[in-house]
Design an enzyme around this catalytic site. Structure first.
Site, PDB file in Angstrom:
ATOM      1  N   ARG A 290      -2.350  -3.530   1.236  1.00 36.33           N
ATOM      2  CA  ARG A 290      -2.832  -2.204   0.809  1.00 36.33           C
ATOM      3  C   ARG A 290      -3.727  -1.534   1.866  1.00 36.33           C
ATOM      4  O   ARG A 290      -4.884  -1.252   1.632  1.00 36.33           O
ATOM      5  CB  ARG A 290      -3.574  -2.313  -0.518  1.00 36.33           C
ATOM      6  CG  ARG A 290      -2.838  -3.049  -1.618  1.00 36.33           C
ATOM      7  CD  ARG A 290      -1.585  -2.379  -2.116  1.00 36.33           C
ATOM      8  NE  ARG A 290      -1.792  -1.151  -2.823  1.00 36.33           N
ATOM      9  CZ  ARG A 290      -2.049  -1.069  -4.133  1.00 36.33           C
ATOM     10  NH1 ARG A 290      -2.180  -2.161  -4.821  1.00 36.33           N
ATOM     11  NH2 ARG A 290      -2.200   0.104  -4.705  1.00 36.33           N
TER      12      ARG A 290
ATOM     13  N   ARG B 273      -5.845  -3.497 -17.447  1.00 41.75           N
ATOM     14  CA  ARG B 273      -6.258  -2.485 -16.451  1.00 41.75           C
ATOM     15  C   ARG B 273      -5.427  -1.216 -16.595  1.00 41.75           C
ATOM     16  O   ARG B 273      -5.890  -0.128 -16.317  1.00 41.75           O
ATOM     17  CB  ARG B 273      -5.992  -2.995 -15.029  1.00 41.75           C
ATOM     18  CG  ARG B 273      -6.803  -4.146 -14.595  1.00 41.75           C
ATOM     19  CD  ARG B 273      -6.540  -4.416 -13.140  1.00 41.75           C
ATOM     20  NE  ARG B 273      -6.905  -3.260 -12.335  1.00 41.75           N
ATOM     21  CZ  ARG B 273      -7.449  -3.366 -11.136  1.00 41.75           C
ATOM     22  NH1 ARG B 273      -7.635  -4.555 -10.606  1.00 41.75           N
ATOM     23  NH2 ARG B 273      -7.789  -2.303 -10.444  1.00 41.75           N
TER      24      ARG B 273
ATOM     25  N   ASP C 154       6.712   0.322  -9.299  1.00 39.51           N
ATOM     26  CA  ASP C 154       5.924  -0.131 -10.450  1.00 39.51           C
ATOM     27  C   ASP C 154       6.800  -0.579 -11.612  1.00 39.51           C
ATOM     28  O   ASP C 154       6.300  -1.185 -12.555  1.00 39.51           O
ATOM     29  CB  ASP C 154       4.977   0.984 -10.930  1.00 39.51           C
ATOM     30  CG  ASP C 154       3.884   1.248  -9.912  1.00 39.51           C
ATOM     31  OD1 ASP C 154       3.188   2.269 -10.037  1.00 39.51           O
ATOM     32  OD2 ASP C 154       3.749   0.439  -8.973  1.00 39.51           O
TER      33      ASP C 154
ATOM     34  N   CYS D 254      -4.744  -6.589  -2.547  1.00 32.95           N
ATOM     35  CA  CYS D 254      -4.668  -7.020  -3.942  1.00 32.95           C
ATOM     36  C   CYS D 254      -3.438  -7.906  -4.107  1.00 32.95           C
ATOM     37  O   CYS D 254      -2.865  -8.372  -3.142  1.00 32.95           O
ATOM     38  CB  CYS D 254      -4.663  -5.826  -4.874  1.00 32.95           C
ATOM     39  SG  CYS D 254      -3.119  -4.975  -4.802  1.00 32.95           S
TER      40      CYS D 254
ATOM     41  N   LYS E 292      -2.066   6.565 -16.110  1.00 32.28           N
ATOM     42  CA  LYS E 292      -3.160   5.962 -15.318  1.00 32.28           C
ATOM     43  C   LYS E 292      -3.163   6.583 -13.921  1.00 32.28           C
ATOM     44  O   LYS E 292      -4.220   6.980 -13.412  1.00 32.28           O
ATOM     45  CB  LYS E 292      -2.944   4.454 -15.204  1.00 32.28           C
ATOM     46  CG  LYS E 292      -3.799   3.768 -14.154  1.00 32.28           C
ATOM     47  CD  LYS E 292      -3.601   2.265 -14.107  1.00 32.28           C
ATOM     48  CE  LYS E 292      -2.471   1.826 -13.242  1.00 32.28           C
ATOM     49  NZ  LYS E 292      -2.699   1.829 -11.793  1.00 32.28           N
ATOM     50  N   ASN E 293      -1.981   6.677 -13.309  1.00 29.85           N
ATOM     51  CA  ASN E 293      -1.921   7.082 -11.902  1.00 29.85           C
ATOM     52  C   ASN E 293      -2.056   8.586 -11.680  1.00 29.85           C
ATOM     53  O   ASN E 293      -2.153   9.016 -10.532  1.00 29.85           O
ATOM     54  CB  ASN E 293      -0.664   6.515 -11.247  1.00 29.85           C
ATOM     55  CG  ASN E 293      -0.758   5.001 -11.136  1.00 29.85           C
ATOM     56  OD1 ASN E 293      -1.828   4.412 -11.313  1.00 29.85           O
ATOM     57  ND2 ASN E 293       0.370   4.357 -10.865  1.00 29.85           N
TER      58      ASN E 293
HETATM   59  C1  EPZ Z   1       0.012   4.264  -5.786  1.00 29.22           C
HETATM   60  O1  EPZ Z   1      -0.650   3.283  -5.000  1.00 29.22           O
HETATM   61  C2  EPZ Z   1      -0.036   3.736  -7.207  1.00 29.22           C
HETATM   62  N1  EPZ Z   1      -1.429   3.594  -7.626  1.00 29.22           N
HETATM   63  C3  EPZ Z   1       0.657   2.371  -7.269  1.00 29.22           C
HETATM   64  O2  EPZ Z   1       0.645   1.947  -8.632  1.00 29.22           O
HETATM   65  C4  EPZ Z   1       2.111   2.559  -6.818  1.00 29.22           C
HETATM   66  O3  EPZ Z   1       2.745   1.296  -6.794  1.00 29.22           O
HETATM   67  C5  EPZ Z   1       2.127   3.165  -5.402  1.00 29.22           C
HETATM   68  O4  EPZ Z   1       1.380   4.400  -5.398  1.00 29.22           O
HETATM   69  C6  EPZ Z   1       3.547   3.451  -4.930  1.00 29.22           C
HETATM   70  O5  EPZ Z   1       4.178   4.309  -5.832  1.00 29.22           O
HETATM   71  C7  EPZ Z   1      -2.111   4.699  -8.030  1.00 29.22           C
HETATM   72  O6  EPZ Z   1      -1.591   5.807  -8.023  1.00 29.22           O
HETATM   73  C8  EPZ Z   1      -3.521   4.490  -8.470  1.00 29.22           C
HETATM   74  P1  EPZ Z   1       0.994   3.936  -1.444  1.00 29.22           P
HETATM   75  P2  EPZ Z   1      -0.997   3.599  -3.450  1.00 29.22           P
HETATM   76  O7  EPZ Z   1      -0.119   4.410  -0.597  1.00 29.22           O
HETATM   77  O8  EPZ Z   1      -1.347   5.019  -3.281  1.00 29.22           O
HETATM   78  C9  EPZ Z   1       1.532   1.421   2.511  1.00 29.22           C
HETATM   79  C10 EPZ Z   1       0.297   0.455 -10.398  1.00 29.22           C
HETATM   80  O9  EPZ Z   1       0.831  -0.633 -10.684  1.00 29.22           O
HETATM   81  N2  EPZ Z   1       0.359   2.159   3.014  1.00 29.22           N
HETATM   82  O10 EPZ Z   1       2.090   4.883  -1.812  1.00 29.22           O
HETATM   83  O11 EPZ Z   1      -1.947   2.562  -2.985  1.00 29.22           O
HETATM   84  C11 EPZ Z   1       1.147   0.444   1.410  1.00 29.22           C
HETATM   85  O12 EPZ Z   1       0.694  -0.773   1.967  1.00 29.22           O
HETATM   86  C12 EPZ Z   1      -0.068   0.737  -8.962  1.00 29.22           C
HETATM   87  O13 EPZ Z   1       0.036   1.375 -11.216  1.00 29.22           O
HETATM   88  C13 EPZ Z   1      -0.013   2.004   4.352  1.00 29.22           C
HETATM   89  O14 EPZ Z   1       0.617   1.266   5.107  1.00 29.22           O
HETATM   90  O15 EPZ Z   1       0.424   3.314  -2.793  1.00 29.22           O
HETATM   91  C14 EPZ Z   1       2.431   0.268   0.658  1.00 29.22           C
HETATM   92  O16 EPZ Z   1       3.226  -0.679   1.327  1.00 29.22           O
HETATM   93  C15 EPZ Z   1       0.263  -0.420  -8.034  1.00 29.22           C
HETATM   94  N3  EPZ Z   1      -1.110   2.665   4.813  1.00 29.22           N
HETATM   95  C16 EPZ Z   1       3.083   1.649   0.770  1.00 29.22           C
HETATM   96  O17 EPZ Z   1       2.431   2.320   1.850  1.00 29.22           O
HETATM   97  C17 EPZ Z   1      -1.835   3.494   4.000  1.00 29.22           C
HETATM   98  O18 EPZ Z   1      -2.819   4.095   4.487  1.00 29.22           O
HETATM   99  C18 EPZ Z   1       2.951   2.506  -0.487  1.00 29.22           C
HETATM  100  O19 EPZ Z   1       1.598   2.623  -0.770  1.00 29.22           O
HETATM  101  C19 EPZ Z   1      -1.437   3.636   2.653  1.00 29.22           C
HETATM  102  C20 EPZ Z   1      -0.337   2.973   2.188  1.00 29.22           C
END
Ligand code: EPZ
Length: 418
Positions: free
Chosen positions: A121, A396, A304, A116, A22-23
């Site tokens: 996020r 999802r 995850d 979410c 998915k990711n």
């Molecule tokens: C990706 O989400 C994945 N989703 C998530 O999988 C996964 O948990 C996550 O990466 C971490 O590995 C997809 O790839 C579609 P991040 P993403 O930006 O990109 C903070 C699942 O269950 N952050 O690495 O949204 C954020 O709040 C999903 O398949 C900021 O502060 O994750 C979090 O605490 C859930 N500012 C941390 O970084 C930003 O601009 C990691 O988020 C962006 C992120």
């Protein structure tokens, strides 16, 4: 509202497989608009999130065709560059299209993605990266308007190795003159898959899988065919479910090195793991041992996998300490596990699980995608029938999960309504 009815106490045994990631699919579908031509994708999982991403592309003007597991995207006639608000709200990861729209049209409009079930996020790192690339950003009434006369290459230093911000930075910089360097980049395997896909289109991206990624701007990209990598989180989910039920599983068509931190922890619980190039054999011990988990950016233990692994540890002998370092509220599913008798105490980002108790069946409700999978695991082990409600969350991100589990000896049926 759909529910799973799970008859617990049955071992999972036999051979299984995982769907496409998915990711990896979501950023690759978004990136398909960059060539203004035809993209053929194989092994895209047919799940809510990929369907939503394709719906957004259609709304932008793409033509989408499906035939026998292949998705054909024609992005020649894109006429719009705003991501529909309702779809943005339904799936926050659609923000990844912004980077592709900015690269192609030097503009993009989208609404703030809702938080979410696992945290607020934010997308501040995405927006800072866009500004570094010469994009003007205006926020007004919940909408973000991005516009640039010319995308310029830059050095982007990410405050945190955000997966989405890394992907969006790569996409936005793909046509920028010169070389863009992304430092403190996320190193997840899905980013390596995105780099392979982009370079197959004729882009010049290097360094994915390390914390420094370089994007040499190109003029245009060509038509492409690409097969999505296997889903490492689904693989880990199936392995934990097998381990929790005391079973034995042969998982084929996976990339074991993507799962190294999870396999290492499964071995610590006493599981016997045999790795071949594209398959994993797991044999569960009579009784799992408790272990401590700390989620970290890749190549650390993946956030995850936190919920499913923690649910499995409810059945292990001893006390496990779980620390969730990535998202601020990714323990919601634990209150549902406690309704089944799990002994868990939570203090901020740390949860203490006193394992060894037999959980009792109950009616529980999924709170998010991976939390829902954790409840299915608990239902597979608890004696009697467990009802998991709100399985829309689970649908999802997992393709045919009930089918895969039933093929391994589980007894799960989907119940419609109420
Ligand atoms: C990706 O989400 C994945 N989703 C998530 O999988 C996964 O948990 C996550 O990466 C971490 O590995 C997809 O790839 C579609 P991040 P993403 O930006 O990109 C903070 C699942 O269950 N952050 O690495 O949204 C954020 O709040 C999903 O398949 C900021 O502060 O994750 C979090 O605490 C859930 N500012 C941390 O970084 C930003 O601009 C990691 O988020 C962006 C992120």
């Amino acid at each position: 509202m759909k529910s799973y009815i799970i008859e617990g106490g049955r071992k999972l045994e036999g051979e299984s497989y995982v769907s496409g990631s998915k990711n990896a699919s979501l950023p690759i579908i978004a990136a398909s608009i960059l060539n203004g031509g035809v993209t053929k994708l194989y092994n895209v999982p047919n799940i809510h999130d990929t369907q939503k991403m394709l719906e957004i592309l259609k709304k932008l003007g793409c033509k989408i065709k499906h035939n026998s597991g292949k998705i054909i995207i024609d992005s020649k006639n894109i006429k719009r560059w705003e991501i529909p608000e309702d779809l943005m709200r339904q799936m926050r990861s659609s923000v990844i299209i912004a980077g592709a729209l900015i690269a192609r049209f030097q503009k993009a409009t989208f609404s703030y993605p809702g938080g979410c079930d696992i945290g607020s996020r934010p997308i501040d790192l995405h927006l800072k990266a866009f500004e570094k690339l010469g994009v003007n950003i205006e926020e007004e009434a919940g909408f973000i308007h991005c516009q640039s006369d010319k995308i310029t290459s830059a050095e982007i230093q990410l405050d945190f190795p955000s997966v989405g911000a890394t992907e969006n930075s790569i996409l936005a910089a793909i046509f920028a003159d010169g070389e863009t360097v992304i430092k403190n980049a996320a190193m997840e395997p899905e980013i390596v898959d995105l780099q392979k896909f982009l370079n197959r289109m004729g882009a010049k991206v290097t360094g994915a899988g390390t914390n420094i990624i370089k994007v040499q701007g190109v003029k245009r990209l060509k038509d492409v065919s690409y097969k999505i990598m296997p889903d490492r989180i689904e693989a880990g989910t199936l392995l934990c479910m097998c381990a929790a039920t005391g079973g034995k599983m042969f998982l084929k068509d996976v990339k074991p090195d993507h799962l190294a931190p999870v396999l290492h922890k499964l071995e610590e619980t006493g599981c016997k793991i045999e790795i071949k190039d594209t398959s994993i054999i797991l044999e569960a011990p009579k009784k799992l041992k408790a272990v401590d988990i700390k989620t970290m950016p890749y190549p650390g233990f993946p956030t995850d996998m936190q919920s499913v692994f923690s649910a499995m540890l409810c059945f292990a002998k001893g006390t496990s300490i779980i620390t969730e370092n990535i998202f601020e509220s990714r323990f919601k599913y634990m209150s549902e596990l406690k309704r089944m008798g799990a002994k868990i105490t939570i203090e901020g980002r740390t949860a203490v699980i006193k394992g060894g108790k037999r959980l009792s069946n109950a009616t529980v409700s999924a709170t998010d995608l991976r939390g829902g999978a954790a409840l299915i695991l608990a239902g597979l082990v608890a004696r009697g029938k467990t009802k998991v409600e709100n399985i829309g969350y689970i649908l999802r991100g997992y393709e045919n999960l009930d089918q895969k589990l039933n093929d391994l000896g589980a007894k799960i049926v989907i119940k419609e309504g109420e």
